[in-house]
Design a protein around this motif. Structure first.
Motif, PDB file in Angstrom:
ATOM      1  N   TRP A  67       0.850  -1.182   0.000  1.00 17.92           N
ATOM      2  CA  TRP A  67       0.000   0.000   0.000  1.00 17.92           C
ATOM      3  C   TRP A  67       0.886   1.231   0.000  1.00 17.92           C
ATOM      4  O   TRP A  67       2.049   1.183   0.402  1.00 17.92           O
ATOM      5  N   PRO A  68       0.366   2.362  -0.504  1.00 17.47           N
ATOM      6  CA  PRO A  68       1.149   3.592  -0.512  1.00 17.47           C
ATOM      7  C   PRO A  68       1.379   4.087   0.907  1.00 17.47           C
ATOM      8  O   PRO A  68       0.490   3.988   1.754  1.00 17.47           O
ATOM      9  N   ALA A  69       2.574   4.615   1.138  1.00 20.58           N
ATOM     10  CA  ALA A  69       2.906   5.088   2.480  1.00 20.58           C
ATOM     11  C   ALA A  69       2.016   6.245   2.895  1.00 20.58           C
ATOM     12  O   ALA A  69       1.700   6.416   4.065  1.00 20.58           O
ATOM     13  N   GLU A  70       1.586   7.060   1.917  1.00 19.99           N
ATOM     14  CA  GLU A  70       0.654   8.129   2.245  1.00 19.99           C
ATOM     15  C   GLU A  70      -0.753   7.534   2.231  1.00 19.99           C
ATOM     16  O   GLU A  70      -1.148   6.907   1.263  1.00 19.99           O
ATOM     17  N   LYS A  71      -1.484   7.673   3.323  1.00 16.86           N
ATOM     18  CA  LYS A  71      -2.752   6.969   3.478  1.00 16.86           C
ATOM     19  C   LYS A  71      -3.936   7.878   3.185  1.00 16.86           C
ATOM     20  O   LYS A  71      -3.849   9.086   3.250  1.00 16.86           O
ATOM     21  N   MET A  72      -5.058   7.250   2.860  1.00 16.44           N
ATOM     22  CA  MET A  72      -6.295   7.969   2.567  1.00 16.44           C
ATOM     23  C   MET A  72      -7.266   7.798   3.735  1.00 16.44           C
ATOM     24  O   MET A  72      -7.637   6.687   4.079  1.00 16.44           O
ATOM     25  N   ASN A  73      -7.648   8.919   4.341  1.00 15.50           N
ATOM     26  CA  ASN A  73      -8.587   8.877   5.475  1.00 15.50           C
ATOM     27  C   ASN A  73      -8.138   7.887   6.547  1.00 15.50           C
ATOM     28  O   ASN A  73      -8.921   7.111   7.077  1.00 15.50           O
ATOM     29  N   ASP A  74      -6.828   7.876   6.819  1.00 24.41           N
ATOM     30  CA  ASP A  74      -6.242   7.049   7.882  1.00 24.41           C
ATOM     31  C   ASP A  74      -6.258   5.552   7.589  1.00 24.41           C
ATOM     32  O   ASP A  74      -6.018   4.747   8.469  1.00 24.41           O
ATOM     33  N   THR A  75      -6.559   5.132   6.379  1.00 21.94           N
ATOM     34  CA  THR A  75      -6.531   3.715   6.045  1.00 21.94           C
ATOM     35  C   THR A  75      -5.743   3.523   4.758  1.00 21.94           C
ATOM     36  O   THR A  75      -6.012   4.168   3.764  1.00 21.94           O
ATOM     37  N   GLY A  76      -4.745   2.647   4.772  1.00 21.15           N
ATOM     38  CA  GLY A  76      -3.922   2.428   3.600  1.00 21.15           C
ATOM     39  C   GLY A  76      -4.686   1.758   2.479  1.00 21.15           C
ATOM     40  O   GLY A  76      -5.594   0.972   2.701  1.00 21.15           O
ATOM     41  N   LEU A  77      -4.328   2.087   1.244  1.00 26.77           N
ATOM     42  CA  LEU A  77      -4.941   1.454   0.083  1.00 26.77           C
ATOM     43  C   LEU A  77      -4.217   0.145  -0.184  1.00 26.77           C
ATOM     44  O   LEU A  77      -3.268   0.075  -0.959  1.00 26.77           O
ATOM     45  N   VAL A  78      -4.654  -0.894   0.465  1.00 23.44           N
ATOM     46  CA  VAL A  78      -3.948  -2.167   0.445  1.00 23.44           C
ATOM     47  C   VAL A  78      -4.406  -3.030  -0.724  1.00 23.44           C
ATOM     48  O   VAL A  78      -5.590  -3.106  -1.027  1.00 23.44           O
ATOM     49  N   ARG A  79      -3.460  -3.675  -1.390  1.00 28.31           N
ATOM     50  CA  ARG A  79      -3.804  -4.653  -2.423  1.00 28.31           C
ATOM     51  C   ARG A  79      -2.868  -5.847  -2.293  1.00 28.31           C
ATOM     52  O   ARG A  79      -1.752  -5.747  -1.778  1.00 28.31           O
ATOM     53  N   GLU A  80      -3.343  -6.982  -2.766  1.00 26.87           N
ATOM     54  CA  GLU A  80      -2.552  -8.206  -2.700  1.00 26.87           C
ATOM     55  C   GLU A  80      -1.485  -8.197  -3.784  1.00 26.87           C
ATOM     56  O   GLU A  80      -1.782  -8.021  -4.965  1.00 26.87           O
ATOM     57  N   LEU A  81      -0.243  -8.375  -3.377  1.00 25.87           N
ATOM     58  CA  LEU A  81       0.868  -8.434  -4.328  1.00 25.87           C
ATOM     59  C   LEU A  81       1.065  -9.848  -4.839  1.00 25.87           C
ATOM     60  O   LEU A  81       1.192 -10.088  -6.042  1.00 25.87           O
ATOM     61  N   THR A  82       1.076 -10.813  -3.927  1.00 26.77           N
ATOM     62  CA  THR A  82       1.235 -12.213  -4.300  1.00 26.77           C
ATOM     63  C   THR A  82       0.834 -13.084  -3.117  1.00 26.77           C
ATOM     64  O   THR A  82       0.640 -12.594  -2.005  1.00 26.77           O
ATOM     65  N   SER A  83       0.693 -14.384  -3.363  1.00 19.57           N
ATOM     66  CA  SER A  83       0.343 -15.317  -2.285  1.00 19.57           C
ATOM     67  C   SER A  83       1.110 -16.616  -2.489  1.00 19.57           C
ATOM     68  O   SER A  83       1.615 -16.894  -3.575  1.00 19.57           O
ATOM     69  N   CYS A  84       1.179 -17.392  -1.422  1.00 13.10           N
ATOM     70  CA  CYS A  84       1.909 -18.662  -1.469  1.00 13.10           C
ATOM     71  C   CYS A  84       1.190 -19.665  -0.564  1.00 13.10           C
ATOM     72  O   CYS A  84       0.925 -19.365   0.605  1.00 13.10           O
ATOM     73  N   LYS A  85       0.851 -20.816  -1.112  1.00 12.65           N
ATOM     74  CA  LYS A  85       0.185 -21.849  -0.323  1.00 12.65           C
ATOM     75  C   LYS A  85       1.232 -22.774   0.268  1.00 12.65           C
ATOM     76  O   LYS A  85       2.051 -23.355  -0.437  1.00 12.65           O
ATOM     77  N   ILE A 432     -11.634 -11.359  -6.041  1.00  9.98           N
ATOM     78  CA  ILE A 432     -12.266 -10.127  -6.485  1.00  9.98           C
ATOM     79  C   ILE A 432     -11.157  -9.184  -6.909  1.00  9.98           C
ATOM     80  O   ILE A 432     -10.281  -8.847  -6.118  1.00  9.98           O
ATOM     81  N   LYS A 433     -11.159  -8.827  -8.184  1.00  8.43           N
ATOM     82  CA  LYS A 433     -10.141  -7.918  -8.734  1.00  8.43           C
ATOM     83  C   LYS A 433      -8.729  -8.419  -8.444  1.00  8.43           C
ATOM     84  O   LYS A 433      -7.836  -7.643  -8.084  1.00  8.43           O
ATOM     85  N   GLY A 434      -8.536  -9.731  -8.573  1.00  9.57           N
ATOM     86  CA  GLY A 434      -7.205 -10.308  -8.437  1.00  9.57           C
ATOM     87  C   GLY A 434      -6.773 -10.646  -7.033  1.00  9.57           C
ATOM     88  O   GLY A 434      -5.699 -11.213  -6.833  1.00  9.57           O
ATOM     89  N   SER A 435      -7.581 -10.329  -6.038  1.00  4.04           N
ATOM     90  CA  SER A 435      -7.233 -10.625  -4.649  1.00  4.04           C
ATOM     91  C   SER A 435      -8.163 -11.694  -4.092  1.00  4.04           C
ATOM     92  O   SER A 435      -9.358 -11.716  -4.409  1.00  4.04           O
ATOM     93  N   ASP A 436      -7.618 -12.562  -3.254  1.00  4.94           N
ATOM     94  CA  ASP A 436      -8.418 -13.620  -2.652  1.00  4.94           C
ATOM     95  C   ASP A 436      -9.421 -13.045  -1.668  1.00  4.94           C
ATOM     96  O   ASP A 436      -9.096 -12.149  -0.879  1.00  4.94           O
ATOM     97  N   ALA A 437     -10.644 -13.579  -1.748  1.00  6.42           N
ATOM     98  CA  ALA A 437     -11.648 -13.224  -0.745  1.00  6.42           C
ATOM     99  C   ALA A 437     -11.355 -14.046   0.509  1.00  6.42           C
ATOM    100  O   ALA A 437     -11.164 -15.245   0.436  1.00  6.42           O
ATOM    101  N   GLY A 438     -11.319 -13.413   1.638  1.00  2.12           N
ATOM    102  CA  GLY A 438     -10.991 -14.083   2.897  1.00  2.12           C
ATOM    103  C   GLY A 438     -10.672 -13.022   3.934  1.00  2.12           C
ATOM    104  O   GLY A 438     -10.712 -11.821   3.654  1.00  2.12           O
ATOM    105  N   TRP A 439     -10.309 -13.436   5.129  1.00  5.43           N
ATOM    106  CA  TRP A 439     -10.133 -12.476   6.207  1.00  5.43           C
ATOM    107  C   TRP A 439      -8.793 -11.747   6.168  1.00  5.43           C
ATOM    108  O   TRP A 439      -8.638 -10.685   6.784  1.00  5.43           O
ATOM    109  N   THR A 440      -7.800 -12.272   5.435  1.00  4.13           N
ATOM    110  CA  THR A 440      -6.435 -11.748   5.557  1.00  4.13           C
ATOM    111  C   THR A 440      -6.287 -10.318   5.063  1.00  4.13           C
ATOM    112  O   THR A 440      -5.612  -9.498   5.687  1.00  4.13           O
ATOM    113  N   LEU A 441      -6.898  -9.992   3.923  1.00  2.00           N
ATOM    114  CA  LEU A 441      -6.775  -8.626   3.418  1.00  2.00           C
ATOM    115  C   LEU A 441      -7.468  -7.650   4.362  1.00  2.00           C
ATOM    116  O   LEU A 441      -6.954  -6.563   4.626  1.00  2.00           O
TER     117      LEU A 441
END
Length: 499
Positions: A67-85, A432-441
């Motif tokens: 996520w960008p270091a500068e945050k929007m409304n106190d919450t980072g714009l987080v996205r999934e970069l990669t995952s590993c099972k 959804i939009k390339g990121s896994d649905a689940g609790w981690t994000l």
């Protein structure tokens, strides 16, 4: 060139003013161009990274978020970069040799180490969240569960990341963070912050040892224990969430088998397995779970499971593991648990998705309830030999799809109160939009509120300062050009007079 200009000025003193003016003009033009180029250079984006390890009951997965270091409304714009099972079972399965739990993470941690910028390894936080599998182990042996988590933490510490701890999530956390994930990925929080009317999605999660339902009810909830409040992107959300330990797919199957009769020869006829399927299981290991209130009443160490493929009977037997009668609230789900009336659309993920996807019910949907029931019945009535010849899937998972289909139908219909009227409000999703649905994000998204924001890279001048400088230098350039023109014109007049 410099020598020529110098000679030109020495031999013609009257040209000195013109030469000096030209030099100043060139300097001003150079300054203007330099300021414009520097001011409008593309700014590098400061990125932060975080690692979340999902230690589930049946498997473990590692997710890298940025996520960008500068945050929007106190919450980072987080996205999934990669995952590993992670290869192997969930960490709770290593209770007999706790050191192997940490070692199982080696390949995925090495992968993360190679994919993240080396200079940011030490500032990248790592969070390990263990879910229902570890919650069950803690019920059986708290000291052992703590020892296992400590062993995992010590192994992660051998890597150059900033370990923030390994903990067992509550069922409420798991449900709430799953809700945050799907609504974040759908962009509902950002739309709300822009002042648009964007209703949130409810979240349905089904794991191996627990299931969660979370949504924003239409009105107040009667139970404070099932109510949570989140503030994301400048807006507050009051949600209902409840987690049902032991009602994940794997534990529910064990509860079903516990209710089936065991014959004198150790055979269990199971209508939820395809006709012709058979399997031998170790009774001690299989029924060693706090989800079963009493030990299996059999003297057999080995039990033989025989599938009969009776879809109607399977549905009846699955319903026996729920209590749909007791309720001291205005409305309940099952086992006397309060649940307000369903409200809005829902996203169903994890095992909900995988089972429905296997039955070909996730594409070209949403499908009506009758079609889902028919698909489950058709699969359950297929002989095991035919099923094996059609699907090249691990037999353990393939054999359980009949049970899983009926279990999901019973859970959603009789448990969570979905009907043929609102069944299509459920969308079964994996990504959804390339990121896994689940609790981690959602977990990572929530945790960025606790990570200090950094100032973004800024331009040398503010917009006002930049505009002011450009106007001043432009006026100066215009004056110099005017002066140069007048000097040049005067020179031409003198030349004309001499002629």
């Amino acid at each position: 060139m410099q020598f020529f200009m110098l000679q030109f000025a020495v031999k013609n003193p009257r040209n000195r003013k013109l030469l000096i003016t030209l030099i100043i003009i060139l300097v001003v033009v150079g300054v203007l161009v330099t300021i414009a180029v520097i001011q409008n250079l593309a700014l590098p984006q400061k990125l932060k990274y975080g690692i979340v390890i999902d230690a589930g009951s049946s498997h473990t997965s590692l997710y890298i978020y940025q996520w960008p270091a500068e945050k929007m409304n106190d919450t980072g714009l987080v996205r999934e970069l990669t995952s590993c099972k992670v290869k192997g079972p969930g960490i709770s399965s290593y209770w007999m040799d706790v050191k192997k739990a940490g070692l199982s993470l080696r390949d995925c941690l090495n992968d993360a180490k190679g994919k993240l910028p080396v200079k940011q390894h030490h500032e990248t936080p790592v969070y390990l969240g263990a879910t229902a599998g570890m919650r069950l182990l803690r019920l059986q042996n708290q000291q052992l569960s703590e020892s296992l988590l400590n062993s995992v933490q010590e192994f992660i510490k051998t890597y150059p990341f900033n370990l923030q701890g390994a903990r067992i999530l509550t069922g409420q956390d798991e449900g709430a963070f799953g809700w945050i994930t799907i609504n974040y990925l759908m962009g509902n929080f950002l739309k709300d912050s822009a002042g648009e009317d964007s209703p949130t999605l409810g979240a349905l999660d089904l794991g191996g040892a627990s299931t969660q339902i979370t949504f924003v009810p239409d009105g107040n909830t009667e139970s404070e224990e099932s109510s949570l409040c989140f503030r994301l992107y400048g807006k507050s959300y009051n949600i209902y969430t409840h987690s049902y330990l032991c009602y994940g797919k794997d534990q529910a199957l064990k509860m079903l088998l516990d209710k089936l009769n065991v014959l004198n020869d150790g055979t269990i006829s199971n209508p939820c397995f395809n006709r012709g399927y058979s399997k031998s299981i170790n009774a001690t290991v299989f029924f060693d779970t706090p989800c079963i209130s009493r030990p299996q009443s059999t003297t057999h160490q080995t039990l033989n499971l025989i599938g009969t493929g009776d879809s109607a009977q399977c549905s009846k037997d699955v319903n026996k593991i729920f209590n749909f009668t007791s309720c001291s609230w205005s409305s309940c789900s099952f086992n006397g648990v309060y649940q307000p009336p369903l409200h809005g659309q829902f996203g169903a993920f994890s095992a909900f998705y995988f089972v429905m996807n296997f039955l070909n019910l996730t594409k070209d949907g949403p499908h009506d309830l009758d079609k889902v029931k028919k698909a489950v019945d058709t699969f359950c009535s297929s002989p095991w030999a035919e099923v094996k010849s059609v699907f090249s899937i691990d037999e353990r998972y393939l054999s359980e799809y009949c049970f899983a289909g009926h279990y999901i139908l019973s859970l959603l219909q009789n448990g969570y109160n979905f009907t043929s009227t609102n069944w299509k409000a459920i969308k079964f999703v994996r990504k959804i939009k390339g990121s896994d649905a689940g609790w981690t994000l959602g977990y990572m998204l929530n945790l960025t509120n606790m990570i200090p924001a950094e100032l973004p890279y800024t331009r040398p001048l503010t917009y006002t300062s930049y505009l002011t400088v450009m106007v001043i230098f432009s006026i100066l350039l215009f004056i110099l050009l005017l002066v140069g023109f007048l000097i040049f014109k005067k020179k031409l007049c003198r030349v004309g007079d001499k002629m």
